[in-house]
Structures are given as C-alpha cells and as structure tokens.
Design a protein around this motif. Structure first.
Motif, PDB file in Angstrom:
ATOM      1  N   GLY A  59       0.798  -1.225   0.000  1.00  0.00           N
ATOM      2  CA  GLY A  59       0.000   0.000   0.000  1.00  0.00           C
ATOM      3  C   GLY A  59       0.826   1.269   0.000  1.00  0.00           C
ATOM      4  N   GLY A  60       2.071   1.157  -0.424  1.00  0.00           N
ATOM      5  CA  GLY A  60       2.987   2.295  -0.388  1.00  0.00           C
ATOM      6  C   GLY A  60       4.013   2.089   0.708  1.00  0.00           C
ATOM      7  N   ALA A  61       5.259   1.898   0.317  1.00  0.00           N
ATOM      8  CA  ALA A  61       6.320   1.647   1.296  1.00  0.00           C
ATOM      9  C   ALA A  61       6.558   2.864   2.181  1.00  0.00           C
ATOM     10  N   ASP A  62       7.259   2.645   3.294  1.00  0.00           N
ATOM     11  CA  ASP A  62       7.570   3.751   4.207  1.00  0.00           C
ATOM     12  C   ASP A  62       8.192   4.929   3.474  1.00  0.00           C
ATOM     13  N   GLU A  63       9.066   4.617   2.540  1.00  0.00           N
ATOM     14  CA  GLU A  63       9.764   5.692   1.823  1.00  0.00           C
ATOM     15  C   GLU A  63       8.805   6.518   0.965  1.00  0.00           C
ATOM     16  N   VAL A  64       7.773   5.871   0.428  1.00  0.00           N
ATOM     17  CA  VAL A  64       6.754   6.598  -0.335  1.00  0.00           C
ATOM     18  C   VAL A  64       5.938   7.483   0.601  1.00  0.00           C
ATOM     19  N   MET A  65       5.599   6.958   1.791  1.00  0.00           N
ATOM     20  CA  MET A  65       4.874   7.769   2.762  1.00  0.00           C
ATOM     21  C   MET A  65       5.683   9.008   3.130  1.00  0.00           C
ATOM     22  N   LEU A  66       6.983   8.836   3.319  1.00  0.00           N
ATOM     23  CA  LEU A  66       7.835   9.977   3.650  1.00  0.00           C
ATOM     24  C   LEU A  66       7.877  10.993   2.510  1.00  0.00           C
ATOM     25  N   SER A  67       7.892  10.513   1.276  1.00  0.00           N
ATOM     26  CA  SER A  67       7.887  11.423   0.128  1.00  0.00           C
ATOM     27  C   SER A  67       6.596  12.223   0.069  1.00  0.00           C
TER      28      SER A  67
ATOM     29  N   LYS B 221       6.276  16.183   0.413  1.00  0.00           N
ATOM     30  CA  LYS B 221       5.600  16.979  -0.619  1.00  0.00           C
ATOM     31  C   LYS B 221       4.601  17.932   0.015  1.00  0.00           C
ATOM     32  N   SER B 222       3.869  17.453   1.024  1.00  0.00           N
ATOM     33  CA  SER B 222       2.890  18.306   1.701  1.00  0.00           C
ATOM     34  C   SER B 222       3.574  19.425   2.485  1.00  0.00           C
ATOM     35  N   MET B 223       4.823  19.177   2.913  1.00  0.00           N
ATOM     36  CA  MET B 223       5.606  20.182   3.635  1.00  0.00           C
ATOM     37  C   MET B 223       6.413  21.085   2.714  1.00  0.00           C
ATOM     38  N   ARG B 224       6.358  20.766   1.410  1.00  0.00           N
ATOM     39  CA  ARG B 224       7.115  21.501   0.384  1.00  0.00           C
ATOM     40  C   ARG B 224       8.616  21.436   0.646  1.00  0.00           C
ATOM     41  N   THR B 225       9.056  20.264   1.104  1.00  0.00           N
ATOM     42  CA  THR B 225      10.504  20.061   1.314  1.00  0.00           C
ATOM     43  C   THR B 225      11.058  19.032   0.349  1.00  0.00           C
ATOM     44  N   LEU B 226      10.215  18.492  -0.532  1.00  0.00           N
ATOM     45  CA  LEU B 226      10.673  17.492  -1.498  1.00  0.00           C
ATOM     46  C   LEU B 226      11.414  18.189  -2.625  1.00  0.00           C
ATOM     47  N   PRO B 227      12.649  17.776  -2.941  1.00  0.00           N
ATOM     48  CA  PRO B 227      13.412  18.418  -4.029  1.00  0.00           C
ATOM     49  C   PRO B 227      12.655  18.335  -5.353  1.00  0.00           C
ATOM     50  N   GLN B 228      12.715  19.384  -6.118  1.00  0.00           N
ATOM     51  CA  GLN B 228      12.072  19.406  -7.436  1.00  0.00           C
ATOM     52  C   GLN B 228      12.895  18.621  -8.428  1.00  0.00           C
ATOM     53  N   ARG B 229      12.207  17.830  -9.271  1.00  0.00           N
ATOM     54  CA  ARG B 229      12.921  17.093 -10.303  1.00  0.00           C
ATOM     55  C   ARG B 229      13.371  18.034 -11.406  1.00  0.00           C
ATOM     56  N   SER B 230      14.571  17.796 -11.876  1.00  0.00           N
ATOM     57  CA  SER B 230      15.098  18.653 -12.947  1.00  0.00           C
ATOM     58  C   SER B 230      14.541  18.216 -14.305  1.00  0.00           C
TER      59      SER B 230
END
Length: 420
Positions: free
Chosen positions: A399-407, A411-420
């Motif tokens: 149902g979505g690994a821990d790492e996906v949950m963290l991503s 994203k909701s915190m706007r701390t996820l790096p933007q893809r180039s």
C-alpha cells in the motif's frame, strides 16, 4: 429525529449479527473529532466481534497451516451481515454510512488472530471497491459492486507489477482499443495480488493511452474468468500465510470499454484516492492486535519467573511496555483525527500517510520488543506474538512503502526536491 431511531436500532444490534438495520442512517451523519466512535459504532463492533468468534477465529490455525482460507464462505457471512459495504450506496446493498463506520469495522477486524484474513477483507471492502462505488457507472456497480458487497464475489486489486510496486506511475500493463468492436485488449501482468487466487474480478490499473503517466491510466473491472487471465504462480510469503497472494498474467484479455471505472485517463487519480482509504484501513487493522499483544505480554511476564521474580517486575520490562502503550495511544489519536477530518470532506493524504508510516514502524517495534519477553516461547508458532511478528512486517511495504509515505509527507511540507 435521528438519535431515538439510532438507540432503537442499537438494542436490536446487540442480539443479531445483521447490522443492516442501521442502513437507513443518513450518509451525512457526522461525528466530532472528540467522539469518533458512538454507541452505534460500538454496537456494530460487538456484532462483528461475535461473528468473528463464531465463524473465523476457531478456524484460523487450520487456515494458516493450509495457507489458504475459504474466501467466498467467509465473505458471504460478512456480506450477509452488512460488513462489506458499510459506507457504500444503499441502492447496491451497502449501508450508506460515513467512513467512520468503515473505520470502526476495520479496527474490529483486528480481533481476528492473524493478519492474513483482515488484510483479505480489507482488500474487498476498502481497496478494490471505493473508486467503483464513487465513480463507476450504474451498470458496473450492479455487475461488480453489488455482489462484492453481498459477499457473492471476491475482489482483488491489480496495481503492482514486477517492475512497479510503490511507483504506480511506472506500470507497464496496457489496455488498448481492439481493432474491431468497442472492446479493450489488455496485456501485461500484476504481482502481489491479494485474493487473486479466489477472486471473481480485479480492479485493474492499466495504461489506456500514451502520454503523461499520471493522466494516461484507467481503472478497469476485469472478470478473472476472462480468456487470457491466468494465475502464473502462488507466492510463498514470510507471513500472512492464510491469504493467497498470486502473480497474474494478462495476455490479449478482451473486456468491453464500458468496464472502465469513471472517466478514461483518470485511473491514476482514482487510485490515489483509493489509497487514502486503503492506508486508513491498514492503520485501523493493526491497532487492536498491538493492544492485544501488549495485554497478553503483561499477563505472560507477570506469571513467568526468572531468577526468583516475575519478568514483569524488572523495571526494564514494565517501563518498556509502558513506552509501547504510550506510542500506541499516540498512533490511535493520529488515526482518529485523520478519520474525523476525512468524514468532514478534508483531504487527509498527509495525515493518512503519517498514520500508515507510524503504524508500520510501531508494529515492528511492538512485536519485536514483546517477542523478546516471551523468550523461547516467542520463537515458536504456539503464541500469537510470533505470528503477528511475521504478518505485520508487510505494513511498511504494501500500500505504499515507508519511503513513499515519507515522500508524500515531504511533498505536503514543500521540502521534497524538485525534479530537474
């Protein structure tokens, strides 16, 4: 007025499995964040607990040993009692209640003494059917949703593939228009398919056109007896033994285009919506087992002695159990807050992700810590803690690994790096 009617139904519920009596409740019935579960929720939970004690728990050990359980038989019992369509529309056999009642049922499924069967039921009630209930045509709802609510049909989900698990956008299965007629031709395969060996239909995610991977997918109802659908293999798992998990091959599978759920090309968005309920369901399923294991371990360590005193009398033990109980209460509060906001129509994607992340990590911590206090007995198959130690590990993966949950949280915190 609603409340007098509810009280009347509550008294009826105490004497019967059948919770359909409260199906006339308004679907807009709301609860405050401070009172997620009312007397009506508790009546429903007691009815489900009685059903579990009579028709499921006495057979769990045998089903675990056989590495299979009779899904149609079990689902029929649950469907007849109304537990497979709690928040689904009444015109298709559901109770039409808000999601808090589904959450109460999911939590009570944790009364089952293994992880496999609650997971299989969760797939049916909260993972394969939400998008169909919300966006499907009347024809598809009558053909697939209604018999899934009644328990006549067993459903499975076809999302993950050999090269695409948590990365849903990268799935390769295609559903292209047939050269003649108004059909789709499906080719590809699905992996980690819970209920797949016994399922009557699959809620399948496939690429129905080229282009943006977030806008080229559709959810499709696929009967499992359709020509070209084959079970490639049964997957032998670390835990959740009683639940069948299979790999499904799809070769030139022809289904009507009308089997697309909702709008063509919106499957990714629909699946992300389904994930909200799936992740809340996954969290709910594990709350009761953790509480039960804590209580079992307290009883066991109070009676088991070493070096002249009870194991529980060691400060390192009773302090550790207190820490685990505190962590469980924190998770429970987060989970209930998430439900409270969801039934008010809020987007709870970040909170649902946080709760699932916390649940997956905490259950690993709880089962590992408590198993240690059972000593050699904890390493046997004779106690529930060892079964839950195996079964619960999947929560941080499925149902979505821990790492996906963290991503998602980042994203909701706007701390996820933007893809180039």
């Amino acid at each position: 007025m609603v409340w007098p009617v509810l009280r009347t139904f509550t008294s009826c519920l105490r004497a019967t499995f059948n919770v359909r009596a409260i199906g006339s409740l308004s679907a807009s019935f709301q609860l405050t964040d401070e009172a997620i579960f009312s007397d009506e929720h508790e009546s429903m939970r007691r009815s489900l607990r009685k059903l579990i004690d009579q028709h499921i728990n006495p057979y769990v050990d045998d089903w675990e040993e056989a590495k299979s359980f009779p899904a149609h038989q079990v689902f029929k019992k649950l469907g007849e009692a109304g537990f497979l369509g709690v928040s689904k529309p009444t015109e298709y056999g559901g109770l039409g209640l808000d999601f808090s009642f589904s959450a109460a049922v999911a939590e009570e499924l944790g009364h089952i003494t293994c992880g496999a069967i609650p997971m299989a039921i969760g797939v049916q009630a909260d993972m394969a059917t939400p998008a169909l209930a919300r966006f499907g045509s009347d024809e598809m709802k009558r053909k697939f949703l209604a018999p899934s609510i009644s328990g006549e049909y067993v459903a499975c989900v076809g999302v993950s593939e050999a090269g695409a698990g948590s990365d849903v956008a990268s799935i390769k299965t295609t559903a292209r228009p047939a050269a003649t007629g108004d059909d789709l031709i499906i080719n590809g395969g699905k992996l980690w398919t819970t209920n797949g060996g016994q399922a009557d239909w699959m809620c399948l995610l496939a690429n129905t056109r080229a282009g943006d991977p977030h806008r080229n997918k559709s959810l499709i109802c696929v009967p499992m007896n359709t020509k070209g659908v084959t079970i490639s293999r049964n997957i032998d798992k670390l835990g959740n033994w009683a639940s069948d998990t299979v790999e499904v091959a799809l070769e030139d599978v022809r289904v009507p285009k009308s089997h697309i759920i909702g709008e063509e090309g919106k499957g990714f968005q629909y699946q992300m919506m389904q994930f909200q309920e799936e992740r809340m369901c996954a969290t709910a399923l594990i709350v009761k087992p953790m509480q039960r294991l804590i209580e079992q371990t307290v009883d066991y360590t109070r009676n088991r002695k070493a070096f002249g005193r009870a194991i529980l009398d060691n400060q390192v033990v009773h302090f550790r159990i207190a820490e685990l109980q505190s962590e469980l209460e924190a998770l429970r509060s987060l989970h209930y807050r998430c439900i409270g906001l969801y039934i008010k129509g809020r987007d709870v994607t970040p909170l649902a992700s946080m709760a699932k992340l916390k649940a997956g990590r905490l259950v690993r911590e709880v089962t590992d810590s408590l198993l240690q206090y059972w000593g050699g007995m904890g390493y046997t198959s004779e106690v529930e803690v060892s079964r839950q130690y195996r079964d619960a590990r999947v929560l941080s993966i499925a149902g979505g690994a821990d790492e996906v949950m963290l991503s998602i949280i980042c994203k909701s915190m706007r701390t996820l790096p933007q893809r180039s």
